[in-house]
Design an enzyme around this catalytic site. Structure first.
Site, PDB file in Angstrom:
ATOM      1  N   LYS A 110      33.772  85.203  -2.126  1.00  0.00           N
ATOM      2  CA  LYS A 110      34.279  84.919  -0.785  1.00  0.00           C
ATOM      3  C   LYS A 110      33.369  83.931  -0.065  1.00  0.00           C
ATOM      4  O   LYS A 110      33.849  83.014   0.599  1.00  0.00           O
ATOM      5  CB  LYS A 110      34.438  86.212   0.014  1.00  0.00           C
ATOM      6  CG  LYS A 110      35.660  87.009  -0.433  1.00  0.00           C
ATOM      7  CD  LYS A 110      35.803  88.310   0.316  1.00  0.00           C
ATOM      8  CE  LYS A 110      37.054  89.054  -0.135  1.00  0.00           C
ATOM      9  NZ  LYS A 110      37.132  90.396   0.419  1.00  0.00           N
ATOM     10  N   LYS A 189      45.063  81.460  -8.803  1.00  0.00           N
ATOM     11  CA  LYS A 189      45.572  82.751  -8.337  1.00  0.00           C
ATOM     12  C   LYS A 189      46.261  82.567  -6.981  1.00  0.00           C
ATOM     13  O   LYS A 189      45.721  81.881  -6.108  1.00  0.00           O
ATOM     14  CB  LYS A 189      44.390  83.717  -8.197  1.00  0.00           C
ATOM     15  CG  LYS A 189      44.697  85.018  -7.476  1.00  0.00           C
ATOM     16  CD  LYS A 189      43.392  85.755  -7.175  1.00  0.00           C
ATOM     17  CE  LYS A 189      43.563  87.045  -6.458  1.00  0.00           C
ATOM     18  NZ  LYS A 189      43.780  87.284  -5.149  1.00  0.00           N
ATOM     19  N   LYS A 192      46.030  84.361  -0.107  1.00  0.00           N
ATOM     20  CA  LYS A 192      46.181  83.988   1.307  1.00  0.00           C
ATOM     21  C   LYS A 192      45.193  82.890   1.657  1.00  0.00           C
ATOM     22  O   LYS A 192      45.442  82.074   2.530  1.00  0.00           O
ATOM     23  CB  LYS A 192      45.889  85.193   2.202  1.00  0.00           C
ATOM     24  CG  LYS A 192      46.904  86.288   2.127  1.00  0.00           C
ATOM     25  CD  LYS A 192      46.494  87.459   3.032  1.00  0.00           C
ATOM     26  CE  LYS A 192      46.950  88.783   2.471  1.00  0.00           C
ATOM     27  NZ  LYS A 192      45.839  89.650   2.037  1.00  0.00           N
TER      28      LYS A 192
HETATM   29  P1  ADP Z   1      44.614  87.575  -1.112  1.00  0.00           P
HETATM   30  O1  ADP Z   1      43.869  87.047  -2.310  1.00  0.00           O
HETATM   31  O2  ADP Z   1      45.890  86.864  -0.907  1.00  0.00           O
HETATM   32  O3  ADP Z   1      43.746  87.604   0.130  1.00  0.00           O
HETATM   33  P2  ADP Z   1      44.150  90.371  -1.197  1.00  0.00           P
HETATM   34  O4  ADP Z   1      42.794  90.149  -1.793  1.00  0.00           O
HETATM   35  O5  ADP Z   1      44.232  90.813   0.215  1.00  0.00           O
HETATM   36  O6  ADP Z   1      45.009  89.066  -1.417  1.00  0.00           O
HETATM   37  O7  ADP Z   1      44.913  91.398  -2.122  1.00  0.00           O
HETATM   38  C1  ADP Z   1      45.807  92.410  -1.686  1.00  0.00           C
HETATM   39  C2  ADP Z   1      46.378  93.136  -2.889  1.00  0.00           C
HETATM   40  O8  ADP Z   1      47.274  92.280  -3.588  1.00  0.00           O
HETATM   41  C3  ADP Z   1      45.321  93.558  -3.926  1.00  0.00           C
HETATM   42  O9  ADP Z   1      45.690  94.787  -4.514  1.00  0.00           O
HETATM   43  C4  ADP Z   1      45.349  92.440  -4.919  1.00  0.00           C
HETATM   44  O10 ADP Z   1      44.908  92.833  -6.176  1.00  0.00           O
HETATM   45  C5  ADP Z   1      46.814  92.048  -4.910  1.00  0.00           C
HETATM   46  N1  ADP Z   1      46.939  90.620  -5.183  1.00  0.00           N
HETATM   47  C6  ADP Z   1      46.523  89.604  -4.398  1.00  0.00           C
HETATM   48  N2  ADP Z   1      46.802  88.411  -4.929  1.00  0.00           N
HETATM   49  C7  ADP Z   1      47.398  88.680  -6.119  1.00  0.00           C
HETATM   50  C8  ADP Z   1      47.925  87.857  -7.156  1.00  0.00           C
HETATM   51  N3  ADP Z   1      47.899  86.536  -7.087  1.00  0.00           N
HETATM   52  N4  ADP Z   1      48.463  88.469  -8.224  1.00  0.00           N
HETATM   53  C9  ADP Z   1      48.519  89.821  -8.310  1.00  0.00           C
HETATM   54  N5  ADP Z   1      48.043  90.654  -7.357  1.00  0.00           N
HETATM   55  C10 ADP Z   1      47.486  90.092  -6.278  1.00  0.00           C
END
Ligand code: ADP
Ligand code: TRP
Length: 319
Positions: A110, A189, A192
């Site tokens: 991060k 990946k 957000k």
């Molecule tokens: P982001 O990376 O968009 O900030 P988060 O880290 O808040 O997402 O993840 C929220 C949930 O969604 C977690 O359980 C995470 O493993 C899942 N998740 C986030 N992005 C993905 C992705 N690209 N593919 C599969 N699962 C995801």
């Protein structure tokens, strides 16, 4: 069996969140006692605008309900409505070795992405362990990127139980390998924080435009297209049937079609897949008091259990 998961309301939710976390969690509401919460304390590590945090939290609640979370089967609540999470977090922190947190890659990742370093960001896995242990959760459905945090939660529980007697149940992760990582529009990946997401709440025009803009290689129309690591195929396989995916793969190998055709097909498939979600979302947006009620009732019920576990931990430690 008790099932628990949380999601940070740190932005609008995308289809990676949906396939990686929301859908598996929602399916599990049939299998046991389910607790799902909006991790707004965690989101504070990156969101420093009160309005944004409130809006994202509310939108995430609407998204969960629209995606099929049934409040008669599963609890949905805001983390901050159960402040016991933060007290338990402190109790756990005093048995959490620094080395355990230093090994967590999410903090480094991060900071490398440009998120301001703060002690809260570093401490994040302890709060997450508290979220999990406070409900004596058995199963925690999440995407692959959260696996290390679940190991930390288990390690903390083991250490606490050794020192103070059996207090916490050891949780098991549930990682959906087949949708482990949903790729974003640029092939990285979907996240957000990368600006590469297809959001659940995107308008049709925006959704289509994003799909038509997915980065592909420059294979000419007539030549075969590589199937390995193809973002288009990976996204298609989330919503299409295995037969449809096999058909698109064989068409890729054969050549003769341009990426534009596949993108149109992908758009239609994903857009139709989310039609029931959109219908429900429109209904919910017209009933804000319903969403408030679900969140309030969820917190009241969750709090009873959180308070019981916290009391047990306080007692065990001599408070
Ligand atoms: P982001 O990376 O968009 O900030 P988060 O880290 O808040 O997402 O993840 C929220 C949930 O969604 C977690 O359980 C995470 O493993 C899942 N998740 C986030 N992005 C993905 C992705 N690209 N593919 C599969 N699962 C995801
Ligand atoms: N850290 C998780 C994420 O970014 C969100 C989260 C917070 C969580 N507490 C949790 C997930 C407890 C599962 C269990 O996705």
């Amino acid at each position: 069996m008790r099932i628990l998961s949380g999601i940070q309301p740190s932005g609008r939710l995308h289809i990676g969140n949906y396939f990686g976390m929301m859908r598996p969690s929602i399916e599990l509401q049939e299998k046991g006692e389910a607790f799902y919460f909006l991790a707004n304390y965690h989101a504070l590590t990156t969101v420093h605008s009160a309005k944004d945090l409130r809006d994202y939290t509310r939108e995430a609640a609407v998204d969960f309900l629209a995606a099929g979370l049934d409040p008669s089967k599963a609890l949905l609540f805001r983390q901050s409505d159960v402040p016991e999470h933060t007290e338990l977090c402190w109790l756990l922190s005093v048995v959490t070795p620094m080395g355990l947190l230093e090994r967590c890659h999410s903090y480094k990742d991060k900071v490398a992405k440009g998120i301001a370093s703060s002690s809260g960001l570093f401490f994040y896995p302890v709060l997450m362990a508290s979220d999990i242990l406070i409900y004596n959760s058995d199963l925690v459905p999440v995407g692959k990127d959260q696996k290390q945090h679940l190991e930390v939660a288990r390690d903390i529980a083991i250490k606490f139980n050794e020192l103070f007697g059996e207090t916490f149940r050891l949780p098991a992760p549930m990682i959906r390998e087949e949708v482990a990582t949903v790729p974003g529009l640029d092939g990285r990946k979907m996240s957000k924080s990368y600006n590469n997401g297809l959001f659940l709440s995107d308008e049709e025009k925006v959704f289509r435009k994003k799909i038509m803009g997915i980065v592909t290689d420059s294979s000419p129309v007539e030549s075969p297209k590589p199937t390995e690591n193809s973002t288009l195929l990976q996204l298609y396989s989330l919503a299409a049937s295995p037969e449809e995916v096999a058909e698109m793969e064989s068409s890729f190998r054969q050549g003769g079609k341009g990426y534009g055709d596949y993108k149109k097909r992908l758009f239609e498939t994903l857009w139709n897949y989310f039609a029931p979600y959109r219908a429900k979302r429109t209904e919910l947006l017209a009933q804000p008091e319903l969403v408030d009620r679900v969140l309030a009732e969820g917190a009241t019920k969750a709090r009873v259990i959180a308070q019981a576990t916290l009391s047990k931990a306080r007692e065990a430690m001599g408070l």
